[in-house]
Design an enzyme around this catalytic site. Structure first.
Site, PDB file in Angstrom:
ATOM      1  N   SER A  65       0.805  -1.222   0.000  1.00 50.60           N
ATOM      2  CA  SER A  65       0.000   0.000   0.000  1.00 50.60           C
ATOM      3  C   SER A  65       0.838   1.271   0.000  1.00 50.60           C
ATOM      4  O   SER A  65       1.907   1.331   0.611  1.00 50.60           O
ATOM      5  CB  SER A  65      -0.910   0.016   1.233  1.00 50.60           C
ATOM      6  OG  SER A  65      -1.818   1.099   1.139  1.00 50.60           O
ATOM      7  N   ALA A 109      -3.983   6.241   9.973  1.00 42.30           N
ATOM      8  CA  ALA A 109      -3.977   7.701   9.785  1.00 42.30           C
ATOM      9  C   ALA A 109      -5.363   8.226   9.406  1.00 42.30           C
ATOM     10  O   ALA A 109      -5.510   9.388   9.062  1.00 42.30           O
ATOM     11  CB  ALA A 109      -2.958   8.080   8.714  1.00 42.30           C
ATOM     12  N   SER A 143      -7.090   2.928   4.992  1.00 44.53           N
ATOM     13  CA  SER A 143      -6.166   1.871   4.548  1.00 44.53           C
ATOM     14  C   SER A 143      -6.760   0.483   4.768  1.00 44.53           C
ATOM     15  O   SER A 143      -6.568  -0.409   3.941  1.00 44.53           O
ATOM     16  CB  SER A 143      -4.814   1.992   5.263  1.00 44.53           C
ATOM     17  OG  SER A 143      -4.964   1.852   6.656  1.00 44.53           O
ATOM     18  N   SER A 144      -7.491   0.287   5.871  1.00 41.57           N
ATOM     19  CA  SER A 144      -8.061  -1.053   6.125  1.00 41.57           C
ATOM     20  C   SER A 144      -9.156  -1.369   5.108  1.00 41.57           C
ATOM     21  O   SER A 144      -9.276  -2.502   4.641  1.00 41.57           O
ATOM     22  CB  SER A 144      -8.610  -1.161   7.554  1.00 41.57           C
ATOM     23  OG  SER A 144      -9.731  -0.321   7.734  1.00 41.57           O
ATOM     24  N   ASP A 169     -15.980   3.983   4.156  1.00 44.35           N
ATOM     25  CA  ASP A 169     -14.631   3.738   3.645  1.00 44.35           C
ATOM     26  C   ASP A 169     -14.611   2.656   2.567  1.00 44.35           C
ATOM     27  O   ASP A 169     -13.976   2.816   1.526  1.00 44.35           O
ATOM     28  CB  ASP A 169     -13.685   3.354   4.789  1.00 44.35           C
ATOM     29  CG  ASP A 169     -13.360   4.520   5.708  1.00 44.35           C
ATOM     30  OD1 ASP A 169     -14.081   5.531   5.656  1.00 44.35           O
ATOM     31  OD2 ASP A 169     -12.394   4.417   6.491  1.00 44.35           O
TER      32      ASP A 169
END
Length: 397
Positions: A136, A142, A146-147, A205
């Site tokens: 990634s 942050a 990302s997950s 997300d």
């Protein structure tokens, strides 16, 4: 077919406007970042499933008979409409040697992989012998999705390997995307992976990771914006850790203490989100330089509001001061209290000005990425469409 190997990617996300207010029923605008998570899927030694995440130190492999035995031992059925059960996750932790309550990225990433692998194979047929490598461009922890980028990539890869979705990349094409129906399936399984990692996520997300572009979120309803201009931004991580839970609780406390003061602030943040959405939609149809001062002013107003509701931080104030000294406008993105900020870059912003701003921000101990928002969602790639750095990581590992 995937047997020749697949490379796919999904974008991270940033909140453009509406963070914290969204918890209280207001509109939030979430946008896809052109910082991506890449996954390479290829066949491996017969009877093995391997997963490697060098960024968080995961290198695990299991033999397929063990995974099949584990899956058949579950009393509860796997279903993408139901959250993973406590019993299922406890069993998976024990199987993988993950301590109860472990929250390190490598533990949660492994747990999500195992759950998704077993659940998808239970519904669509056994996963074949395969090797999965994930790398990634997104920092973990942050608030940049990302997950979710990881679980979207996993869902697409596992569904492809089981034959539940097609492999739409044709010979000679550089990239391809799935049909709307297939994207909905990818999104529903990615959400299950997010549930494993976060417990009770909003679903924003993974939706951004699946569809890309920009989404409007309000009271559980997710609506993709039809067209979004690809705006250039500077994304800055202050590297100041924070607890989203503590920050959300602090805002709630302030609202209870000063309802007549705080509720109009939340209404104003809501109006900023609405105004920004209108500007973005007009820009998509008829881009004009006059829109940028409006977007910059909305950034400035919202940043002041976020300080008022108590989620600012000296590091974010410093970020805003540094970029302002270069004629640029910034705001926090996500939970605040540290974390990340975004800075709007006009099309005519000189490269030297951007480099000078990055240099000054890095001198503060911050990390910077020049990127864009409105990036495409989960995508299949040919090798020729990949940047040299990505290709190097995926072929050398």
């Amino acid at each position: 077919m995937w047997e020749r190997g697949l490379v796919l990617s999904a974008p991270g996300k940033a909140i453009l406007h509406g963070e914290h207010a969204v918890v209280h029923g207001k509109v939030a605008l979430a946008v896809a970042l052109d910082l991506r998570t890449f996954l390479r899927l290829r066949p491996c030694a017969e009877g093995q499933v391997c997963v490697r995440l060098p960024g968080v130190g995961v290198l695990r492999s299991w033999d397929i008979p063990s995974l099949q035995a584990l899956r058949s031992g579950f009393a509860a059925d796997f279903d993408e409409s139901k959250p993973p059960s406590v019993e299922q996750l406890d069993t998976l932790r024990e199987f993988a040697g993950i301590a109860a309550g472990a929250t390190a990225p490598e533990s949660l990433a492994t747990l999500a992989f195992l759950y998704m692998c077993l659940a998808i194979s239970a519904k669509y047929g056994d996963v074949p012998s395969m090797d999965i490598l994930v790398w990634s461009e997104l920092p973990t922890g942050a608030g940049l999705g990302s997950s979710a980028a990881y679980t979207v990539c996993l869902a697409a890869a596992l569904l492809s390997a089981c034959g539940a979705i097609s492999c739409p990349l044709k010979e000679g094409e550089s990239t391809a995307r799935w049909t709307e129906e297939e994207l909905m399936l990818i999104n529903s399984w990615a959400f299950q992976g997010e549930r494993v990692i976060h417990g009770n996520p909003s679903g924003v997300d993974n939706a951004v990771g699946t569809w890309g572009g920009a989404l409007r979120y309000q009271s559980g309803k997710i609506t993709p914006l039809k067209r979004v201009p690809a705006l250039r931004i500077l994304l800055t991580n202050t590297n100041v850790p924070r607890s989203t839970k503590v920050l959300v609780a602090g805002v709630k406390e302030k609202i209870l203490k000063f309802p007549a003061i705080m509720k109009p602030v939340l209404d104003s943040i809501d109006a900023i989100s609405e105004e920004c959405q209108s500007v973005l939609e007009v820009m998509s149809a008829n881009p004009s330089p006059e829109h940028y001062p409006v977007l910059e002013e909305l950034f400035d107003i919202n940043q002041h509001h976020l300080n008022v509701i108590g989620v600012g931080h000296p590091s974010l104030d410093r970020l805003c001061r540094v970029t302002a000294s270069h004629g640029l406008h910034s705001k926090l993105t996500g939970a605040g209290g540290g974390g990340c900020g975004i800075t709007l870059l006009r099309p005519d912003t000189a490269a030297l000005a951007v480099e000078a701003a990055k240099r000054d921000l890095c001198a503060c101990g911050f990390e910077c990425w020049e990127t864009s928002i409105g990036a495409p969602g989960v995508t299949l790639h040919s090798s020729s469409s990949l940047k040299a750095e990505v290709l190097h990581v995926l072929t050398e590992s």
